[in-house]
Scaffold this motif. Structure first.
Motif, PDB file in Angstrom:
ATOM      1  N   LEU A  28       0.827  -1.208   0.000  1.00  0.00           N
ATOM      2  CA  LEU A  28       0.000   0.000   0.000  1.00  0.00           C
ATOM      3  C   LEU A  28       0.865   1.262   0.000  1.00  0.00           C
ATOM      4  O   LEU A  28       0.571   2.228  -0.709  1.00  0.00           O
ATOM      5  N   VAL A  29       1.943   1.248   0.790  1.00  0.00           N
ATOM      6  CA  VAL A  29       2.851   2.403   0.804  1.00  0.00           C
ATOM      7  C   VAL A  29       3.476   2.587  -0.579  1.00  0.00           C
ATOM      8  O   VAL A  29       3.509   3.698  -1.126  1.00  0.00           O
ATOM      9  N   GLY A  30       3.955   1.492  -1.161  1.00  0.00           N
ATOM     10  CA  GLY A  30       4.564   1.576  -2.479  1.00  0.00           C
ATOM     11  C   GLY A  30       3.587   2.020  -3.546  1.00  0.00           C
ATOM     12  O   GLY A  30       3.951   2.771  -4.457  1.00  0.00           O
ATOM     13  N   THR A  31       2.330   1.569  -3.452  1.00  0.00           N
ATOM     14  CA  THR A  31       1.322   1.957  -4.445  1.00  0.00           C
ATOM     15  C   THR A  31       1.023   3.449  -4.363  1.00  0.00           C
ATOM     16  O   THR A  31       0.906   4.122  -5.391  1.00  0.00           O
ATOM     17  N   ILE A  32       0.904   3.977  -3.156  1.00  0.00           N
ATOM     18  CA  ILE A  32       0.673   5.423  -2.996  1.00  0.00           C
ATOM     19  C   ILE A  32       1.836   6.212  -3.595  1.00  0.00           C
ATOM     20  O   ILE A  32       1.634   7.202  -4.322  1.00  0.00           O
ATOM     21  N   GLN A  33       3.044   5.797  -3.291  1.00  0.00           N
ATOM     22  CA  GLN A  33       4.216   6.479  -3.840  1.00  0.00           C
ATOM     23  C   GLN A  33       4.252   6.373  -5.358  1.00  0.00           C
ATOM     24  O   GLN A  33       4.562   7.353  -6.060  1.00  0.00           O
ATOM     25  N   LEU A  34       3.931   5.194  -5.881  1.00  0.00           N
ATOM     26  CA  LEU A  34       3.978   4.972  -7.321  1.00  0.00           C
ATOM     27  C   LEU A  34       2.935   5.801  -8.062  1.00  0.00           C
ATOM     28  O   LEU A  34       3.235   6.419  -9.098  1.00  0.00           O
ATOM     29  N   VAL A  35       1.720   5.833  -7.549  1.00  0.00           N
ATOM     30  CA  VAL A  35       0.655   6.624  -8.189  1.00  0.00           C
ATOM     31  C   VAL A  35       1.014   8.100  -8.187  1.00  0.00           C
ATOM     32  O   VAL A  35       0.795   8.817  -9.185  1.00  0.00           O
ATOM     33  N   LEU A  36       1.588   8.582  -7.090  1.00  0.00           N
ATOM     34  CA  LEU A  36       1.985   9.991  -7.017  1.00  0.00           C
ATOM     35  C   LEU A  36       3.080  10.307  -8.031  1.00  0.00           C
ATOM     36  O   LEU A  36       3.022  11.324  -8.740  1.00  0.00           O
ATOM     37  N   VAL A  37       4.071   9.429  -8.134  1.00  0.00           N
ATOM     38  CA  VAL A  37       5.166   9.645  -9.089  1.00  0.00           C
ATOM     39  C   VAL A  37       4.637   9.663 -10.520  1.00  0.00           C
ATOM     40  O   VAL A  37       4.958  10.564 -11.314  1.00  0.00           O
ATOM     41  N   LEU A  38       3.833   8.679 -10.881  1.00  0.00           N
ATOM     42  CA  LEU A  38       3.321   8.603 -12.251  1.00  0.00           C
ATOM     43  C   LEU A  38       2.381   9.763 -12.565  1.00  0.00           C
ATOM     44  O   LEU A  38       2.382  10.286 -13.688  1.00  0.00           O
ATOM     45  N   SER A  39       1.573  10.184 -11.587  1.00  0.00           N
ATOM     46  CA  SER A  39       0.667  11.308 -11.820  1.00  0.00           C
ATOM     47  C   SER A  39       1.442  12.584 -12.112  1.00  0.00           C
ATOM     48  O   SER A  39       1.127  13.322 -13.057  1.00  0.00           O
ATOM     49  N   LEU A  40       2.470  12.853 -11.310  1.00  0.00           N
ATOM     50  CA  LEU A  40       3.284  14.037 -11.554  1.00  0.00           C
ATOM     51  C   LEU A  40       4.036  13.926 -12.874  1.00  0.00           C
ATOM     52  O   LEU A  40       4.134  14.892 -13.642  1.00  0.00           O
ATOM     53  N   THR A  41       4.567  12.728 -13.154  1.00  0.00           N
ATOM     54  CA  THR A  41       5.370  12.536 -14.360  1.00  0.00           C
ATOM     55  C   THR A  41       4.526  12.682 -15.621  1.00  0.00           C
ATOM     56  O   THR A  41       4.911  13.368 -16.574  1.00  0.00           O
ATOM     57  N   TYR A  42       3.356  12.065 -15.628  1.00  0.00           N
ATOM     58  CA  TYR A  42       2.513  12.054 -16.833  1.00  0.00           C
ATOM     59  C   TYR A  42       1.757  13.372 -17.013  1.00  0.00           C
ATOM     60  O   TYR A  42       1.734  13.927 -18.119  1.00  0.00           O
ATOM     61  N   PHE A  43       1.116  13.839 -15.942  1.00  0.00           N
ATOM     62  CA  PHE A  43       0.144  14.931 -16.089  1.00  0.00           C
ATOM     63  C   PHE A  43       0.692  16.312 -15.753  1.00  0.00           C
ATOM     64  O   PHE A  43       0.103  17.314 -16.147  1.00  0.00           O
ATOM     65  N   VAL A  44       1.801  16.381 -15.032  1.00  0.00           N
ATOM     66  CA  VAL A  44       2.378  17.682 -14.687  1.00  0.00           C
ATOM     67  C   VAL A  44       3.583  17.990 -15.575  1.00  0.00           C
ATOM     68  O   VAL A  44       3.674  19.071 -16.168  1.00  0.00           O
ATOM     69  N   GLY A  97       4.611  15.952 -18.191  1.00  0.00           N
ATOM     70  CA  GLY A  97       4.376  15.552 -19.571  1.00  0.00           C
ATOM     71  C   GLY A  97       5.327  14.532 -20.144  1.00  0.00           C
ATOM     72  O   GLY A  97       5.505  14.468 -21.368  1.00  0.00           O
ATOM     73  N   TYR A  98       5.939  13.692 -19.307  1.00  0.00           N
ATOM     74  CA  TYR A  98       6.823  12.651 -19.838  1.00  0.00           C
ATOM     75  C   TYR A  98       6.052  11.352 -19.998  1.00  0.00           C
ATOM     76  O   TYR A  98       5.359  10.908 -19.086  1.00  0.00           O
ATOM     77  N   SER A  99       6.191  10.725 -21.172  1.00  0.00           N
ATOM     78  CA  SER A  99       5.584   9.421 -21.409  1.00  0.00           C
ATOM     79  C   SER A  99       6.389   8.699 -22.479  1.00  0.00           C
ATOM     80  O   SER A  99       6.657   9.270 -23.539  1.00  0.00           O
ATOM     81  N   PRO A 100       6.786   7.447 -22.239  1.00  0.00           N
ATOM     82  CA  PRO A 100       7.537   6.698 -23.251  1.00  0.00           C
ATOM     83  C   PRO A 100       6.632   6.039 -24.283  1.00  0.00           C
ATOM     84  O   PRO A 100       7.033   5.064 -24.927  1.00  0.00           O
ATOM     85  N   GLY A 101       5.414   6.540 -24.431  1.00  0.00           N
ATOM     86  CA  GLY A 101       4.479   5.928 -25.371  1.00  0.00           C
ATOM     87  C   GLY A 101       3.646   4.821 -24.760  1.00  0.00           C
ATOM     88  O   GLY A 101       3.073   4.004 -25.485  1.00  0.00           O
ATOM     89  N   VAL A 102       3.550   4.783 -23.435  1.00  0.00           N
ATOM     90  CA  VAL A 102       2.774   3.768 -22.712  1.00  0.00           C
ATOM     91  C   VAL A 102       1.686   4.476 -21.929  1.00  0.00           C
ATOM     92  O   VAL A 102       1.940   5.506 -21.294  1.00  0.00           O
ATOM     93  N   SER A 103       0.482   3.937 -21.955  1.00  0.00           N
ATOM     94  CA  SER A 103      -0.623   4.556 -21.235  1.00  0.00           C
ATOM     95  C   SER A 103      -0.376   4.509 -19.727  1.00  0.00           C
ATOM     96  O   SER A 103       0.391   3.674 -19.230  1.00  0.00           O
ATOM     97  N   PHE A 104      -1.051   5.405 -19.016  1.00  0.00           N
ATOM     98  CA  PHE A 104      -0.889   5.493 -17.564  1.00  0.00           C
ATOM     99  C   PHE A 104      -1.255   4.169 -16.896  1.00  0.00           C
ATOM    100  O   PHE A 104      -0.533   3.674 -16.034  1.00  0.00           O
TER     101      PHE A 104
END
Length: 383
Positions: free
Chosen positions: A244-260, A262-269
């Protein structure tokens, strides 16, 4: 469920305070996301290639057309520069690399020799090494075509026009493939950003497992085993808290990376989250198995530096796996990072989740086997 209180206690210890949330979750996520944003902006810029063609023949111009057709570079023609001047342009930073075609390039090719265009570069990197290899291969192909025409004409010197026509025909693909399951994407060629995310996740998982080690060292886990709880409940509670701790950290990282940023290697969220979640489970298994062999949390923090970084390097997180010796490529099969990179790379080519079932299943196998082993050796009776 008896495991939930144990899981919630682990979550509170990790991020239950403002300071813990900021240091353990928010700050690392922001730092990695900023790196992703900077990496994305640098990745979008094309390398500048300055070209000077001193050759007046058709083959020098044909060589330049090959470079111009490559969309990876921004080509700048510098027809009035000498060999020395174009080399100085690279040294001054006016271009990332420079190509010089000698004046006798066509003449030497038609004479049966194998001249090479000259590539100047300030430092050797993956992209300019690939460019040099492409130039050398093209020059060798021209020389082979000259030999072919000479053999067909009984040893006479081939005509430059006929040679150009032959090269153009050779450049046309005779066979085209519609689908190849082993197609490489952008991640395999440039894995630094995704590799950094994998390294980041392993370090965060190590932090959660460190709390479990503290419970073992401080006899808190021993007191848990005296309670009316099964060993399975205690192990599941610790694992669930780490997940659960890792999932919270992971979702936060991906949200900032993708939506703030704008980095994406061509893979959906969603696909990226699925692969990294499976990798996180495998990482928890690896860290738990290692923790079971350590005496205290201090030893665990030291040994992690000797495990996380070297295994990430061997797995291709910082440079393409194909650049490493064959025995290291085989050794990488025993590292979960390699299979996560492979899954993300296939997804970046447009493959579906079914196409990455094999690496995902291997990651889950890592998780199951190592979690069982770690759960067994982490019991207080094994201190």
């Amino acid at each position: 469920m008896r495991s939930l209180p144990i899981a919630m206690q682990l979550i509170r210890r990790t991020m239950g305070t403002r300071r813990g949330f900021f240091l353990n979750v928010l700050l690392p996520a922001i730092a990695l996301s900023v790196i992703a944003g900077l990496f994305s902006s640098l990745q979008s810029d094309k390398e500048i290639i300055a070209i000077s063609n001193a050759d007046q023949g058709a083959l020098g111009a044909y060589m330049l057309d090959i470079v111009n057709q490559d969309s990876l570079y921004e080509v700048q023609m510098q027809t009035d520069l000498t060999d020395k001047q174009i080399r100085e342009a690279v040294a001054a930073g006016d271009a990332d690399a420079a190509i010089f075609i000698p004046a006798d390039f066509t003449e030497r090719l038609l004479a049966g020799q194998q001249p090479q265009p000259v590539l100047y570069r300030w430092t050797e990197q993956l992209w300019n090494a690939s460019l040099l290899s492409s130039l050398e291969a093209q020059a060798s192909s021209m020389a082979a075509s000259v030999e072919l025409l000479q053999a067909a004409s009984g040893g006479a010197a081939p005509d430059a026009g006929k040679l150009s026509e032959l090269l153009e025909q050779q450049a046309k693909p005779a066979v085209s493939a519609e689908h190849t399951p082993m197609k490489l994407g952008v991640v395999a060629a440039n894995p630094i950003m995704i590799g950094s995310v994998l390294l980041f996740l392993m370090l965060l998982v190590s932090q959660s497992v460190g709390f479990i080690m503290e419970d073992r060292e401080m006899r808190t886990m021993a007191r848990m085993y005296t309670a009316p709880l099964r060993a399975l409940d205690i192990a599941l509670g610790n694992y669930l808290g780490s997940i659960l701790v890792g999932t919270i950290q992971l979702v936060l990282v991906l949200s900032l990376t993708y939506f703030v940023f704008g980095y994406s290697p061509g893979v959906s969220f969603g696909a990226m989250l699925l692969v990294l979640e499976c990798f996180m489970l495998a990482s928890i298994g690896v860290m738990t198995a290692v923790a079971g062999l350590m005496r205290n949390a201090h030893q665990l923090s030291q040994i992690n530096l000797l495990i996380v970084s070297p295994t990430s390097m061997i797995s291709g997180c910082f440079f393409p796996l194909s650049m490493m010796p064959e025995f290291l490529q085989k050794l990488a099969n025993f590292m979960p990072q390699k299979w996560a990179l492979q899954a993300i790379d296939r997804l970046s080519t447009g493959a579906g989740l079914i196409d990455v079932a094999q690496p995902i299943l291997i990651l889950m196998l890592f998780a199951v086997v190592l979690l069982i082993f770690g759960g067994a050796v982490l019991r207080p009776s094994h201190q």
